[in-house]
Design a protein around this motif. Structure first.
Motif, mmCIF file in Angstrom:
data_model
loop_
_atom_site.group_PDB
_atom_site.id
_atom_site.type_symbol
_atom_site.label_atom_id
_atom_site.label_comp_id
_atom_site.label_asym_id
_atom_site.label_seq_id
_atom_site.Cartn_x
_atom_site.Cartn_y
_atom_site.Cartn_z
ATOM 1 N N ALA A 95 42.325 52.998 -32.836
ATOM 2 C CA ALA A 95 42.976 52.339 -31.707
ATOM 3 C C ALA A 95 43.078 53.275 -30.522
ATOM 4 O O ALA A 95 43.088 54.487 -30.660
ATOM 5 C CB ALA A 95 44.377 51.865 -32.118
ATOM 6 N N GLY A 96 43.153 52.701 -29.337
ATOM 7 C CA GLY A 96 43.314 53.500 -28.127
ATOM 8 C C GLY A 96 44.729 54.013 -27.995
ATOM 9 O O GLY A 96 45.616 53.652 -28.767
ATOM 10 N N PRO A 97 44.986 54.847 -26.973
ATOM 11 C CA PRO A 97 46.292 55.481 -26.826
ATOM 12 C C PRO A 97 47.455 54.505 -26.772
ATOM 13 O O PRO A 97 48.489 54.752 -27.361
ATOM 14 C CB PRO A 97 46.148 56.251 -25.508
ATOM 15 N N ASP A 98 47.277 53.380 -26.084
ATOM 16 C CA ASP A 98 48.394 52.459 -25.935
ATOM 17 C C ASP A 98 48.699 51.703 -27.222
ATOM 18 O O ASP A 98 49.775 51.128 -27.363
ATOM 19 C CB ASP A 98 48.088 51.450 -24.823
ATOM 20 N N ARG A 151 45.867 60.033 -28.014
ATOM 21 C CA ARG A 151 46.275 58.940 -28.886
ATOM 22 C C ARG A 151 47.549 59.244 -29.664
ATOM 23 O O ARG A 151 48.364 58.361 -29.908
ATOM 24 C CB ARG A 151 45.142 58.623 -29.874
ATOM 25 N N HIS A 152 47.746 60.511 -30.065
ATOM 26 C CA HIS A 152 48.815 60.833 -31.009
ATOM 27 C C HIS A 152 49.923 61.663 -30.362
ATOM 28 O O HIS A 152 49.673 62.714 -29.780
ATOM 29 C CB HIS A 152 48.250 61.585 -32.208
ATOM 30 N N PRO A 160 49.696 59.902 -22.218
ATOM 31 C CA PRO A 160 48.329 60.125 -22.718
ATOM 32 C C PRO A 160 47.345 60.596 -21.664
ATOM 33 O O PRO A 160 46.621 61.581 -21.880
ATOM 34 C CB PRO A 160 47.939 58.763 -23.288
ATOM 35 N N GLN A 161 47.302 59.925 -20.527
ATOM 36 C CA GLN A 161 46.273 60.233 -19.542
ATOM 37 C C GLN A 161 46.540 61.527 -18.778
ATOM 38 O O GLN A 161 45.708 61.948 -17.966
ATOM 39 C CB GLN A 161 46.127 59.070 -18.563
ATOM 40 N N ALA A 162 47.672 62.178 -19.051
ATOM 41 C CA ALA A 162 47.972 63.435 -18.361
ATOM 42 C C ALA A 162 47.193 64.611 -18.927
ATOM 43 O O ALA A 162 47.126 65.669 -18.306
ATOM 44 C CB ALA A 162 49.465 63.732 -18.449
ATOM 45 N N PHE A 165 40.999 65.003 -40.060
ATOM 46 C CA PHE A 165 39.639 65.233 -40.555
ATOM 47 C C PHE A 165 38.761 64.011 -40.303
ATOM 48 O O PHE A 165 37.645 64.121 -39.770
ATOM 49 C CB PHE A 165 39.705 65.554 -42.050
ATOM 50 N N ASP A 166 39.263 62.858 -40.645
ATOM 51 C CA ASP A 166 38.474 61.632 -40.538
ATOM 52 C C ASP A 166 38.279 61.215 -39.077
ATOM 53 O O ASP A 166 37.164 60.897 -38.650
ATOM 54 C CB ASP A 166 39.180 60.520 -41.314
ATOM 55 N N GLU A 167 39.332 61.234 -38.292
ATOM 56 C CA GLU A 167 39.245 60.757 -36.905
ATOM 57 C C GLU A 167 38.410 61.690 -36.042
ATOM 58 O O GLU A 167 37.613 61.234 -35.211
ATOM 59 C CB GLU A 167 40.649 60.618 -36.326
#
Length: 486
Positions: free
Chosen positions: A212-215, A84-85, A106-108, A177-179
């Motif tokens: 949110a998702g990666p995109d 995601r980040h 992301p998907q790599a 921490f939260d995520e």
């Protein structure tokens, strides 16, 4: 959330499992320039590495989960985060005289748990983690500068994560921490019907929204690009540079003088035993200042006199300075968040600038009279935070930033994501051994307390003298916090 050097951390022994990201393709180059702070950070790290000095320029987070944590669930949670980040999959590497950017889609990335072994003593565990973090977060190394893992135990487990400071800041650590706890709770299930009691206890009530998702995630590279565009738009006569000009030109009496600039910032109210410019080993001091109730009372005192908590803290620093030196002009760099619009709030990265804080104390000797002046100075500094520091210095003649400039940071962490659980999870912000040219301070206000963390040169003069100044600062603040309201 506590803040401490890793050398002062005391993790209980246990079995270590690391979470290592594996890429299924080569990284792609990108053309986004690094931020000014990233360029300076990576350059300093390279210079120190070339002289054989050990490098620990990272920021880490550690916190506890109840029971024996589920490594597979934690690996899945980390996979969600690194996909995601951009902070965990985009980086800069030295290339010739510059820096080249790379990133992975992301998907790599897939994250796998790797069992390392069991450590029988706190010292052995801490030394192992320190070494591994240094290896994996070394600035300029190929790939994301990240290491994450967990120390497994029967009654509680300790999750840790470290990343090169070039790609993270304190706000990002709170997001992490939260995520991470949210993603872990969603995966640590004993059955398909819901989370285990341990997972539910780890995070408390399920958040109303899912990350949110990666995109959908916004990355720090967008921030870097915008900073670069702002820098190019600035000219030497830009009105945004007026405060920086006054700040750099100010002498002890507040007037323009050739003795100003960053060299004058090295002056501290007590002898540090250094010239204030050469980087020497540093030592970390921790000062509890106020309880949670006292902090609320101090904030109320400041509000009655025309300012906020931060203004009261800066006013106390300035008053103590005047008592020690007779100087009634307070001048320091202060950290300013550059998450200036909502889309940047969830971004992991180093989204911080320095603002020029400058104000003159009134003739009255008490904090009540000093708060309004400090409040105005703090507001001006924050307004100047949109000017990239390194670009300002490029445009203003005769100025050069010290290797690690002295600064004072104020953080109100009460509203940080997950802050209600900081205390019960023993959430700790870890740093590597620091170097210091002057004195840097972090005022942190959390739900249960307000404290002051200070890095000073490790010299006999500084270690003995700085606490005397800080004791007086704390006395001024406590007197205001415990004064009955009218």
């Amino acid at each position: 959330m506590r803040m401490t050097q890793i050398l002062d951390w005391r993790p209980a022994p246990g079995e270590v499992v690391e979470f290592l990201p594996v890429a299924d393709r080569a990284p792609e180059p990108h053309d986004v320039p690094p931020s000014g702070f990233q360029r300076a950070h990576l350059g300093m790290a390279a210079a120190r590495r070339a002289t054989g000095q050990r490098q620990s320029p990272w920021v880490a987070l550690a916190f506890d989960l109840p029971g024996r944590a589920d490594p597979e669930a934690l690996a899945g949670a980390w996979q969600e985060l690194v996909r995601r980040h951009e902070a965990y999959r985009a980086w800069y590497e030295p290339r010739g005289d510059g820096l080249a950017g790379f990133r992975l889609p992301p998907q790599a990335l897939t994250v796998r748990p790797v069992r390392v072994g069991t450590f029988a003593t706190t010292a052995d565990l801490r030394d192992h983690l320190h070494r591994r973090i240094d290896e994996h977060t070394a600035p300029g190394r190929p790939g994301p500068g990240l290491l994450a893992g967990v120390v497994l135990r029967g009654t509680r487990s300790t999750v840790y994560a470290a990343i090169d400071h070039a790609y993270t800041d304190g706000h990002s650590m709170a997001l992490l921490f939260d995520e991470l706890r949210t993603h872990y709770a969603a995966r640590a299930t004993a059955a398909t019907t819901g989370p285990t009691p341990a997972a539910a206890a780890a995070t408390g009530p399920t958040p109303a929204t899912t990350p949110a998702g990666p995109d959908e995630a916004v990355g720090y590279l967008e921030y870097n690009r915008r900073e670069h565009e702002r820098s190019l738009a600035l000219t030497p006569d830009a009105p945004e540079l007026a405060l920086w000009s006054a700040f750099l030109a100010a002498g002890d009496d507040g007037s323009a003088t050739a003795s100003g600039g960053f060299r004058a910032l090295s002056g501290f109210p007590v002898d540090l035993g250094t010239d204030g410019h050469a980087l020497v080993p540093g030592v970390r001091l921790h000062y509890p200042v106020l309880t949670g109730a006292q902090a609320e009372a101090f904030r109320a005192f400041c509000a009655r006199h025309g300012g906020g908590f931060a203004a009261g803290a800066f006013a106390a620093l300035a008053l103590a300075q005047r008592e020690f030196t007779g100087n009634d002009v307070y001048r320091v760099l202060t950290a300013v968040s550059t998450r200036a619009y909502p889309r940047l709030l969830p971004v992991h990265g180093w989204l911080v600038n320095f603002g020029p804080l400058l104000f003159r104390l009134p003739a009255a000797p008490d904090l009540a009279a000093a708060v309004p002046a400090a409040q105005q100075g703090f507001q001006r500094a924050r307004a100047a935070g949109d000017v990239p520091l390194h670009r300002a210095l490029d445009l203003l003649p005769g100025t050069a930033l010290p290797v690690i400039p002295p600064m004072v940071s104020y953080l109100d962490g009460r509203a940080a994501p997950g802050s209600r659980d900081f205390l019960r999870t023993d959430a700790t912000l870890l740093t590597g051994p620091d170097g210091a040219a002057g004195v840097s301070m972090w005022f942190n206000w959390f739900r249960d307390r307000a404290d002051l963390v200070v890095t000073v040169p490790d010299t006999p003069q500084a270690v003995q003298g700085v606490p005397k100044y800080l004791d007086r600062v704390r006395e001024i603040i406590l007197t205001a916090a415990t004064r009955p309201a009218p």
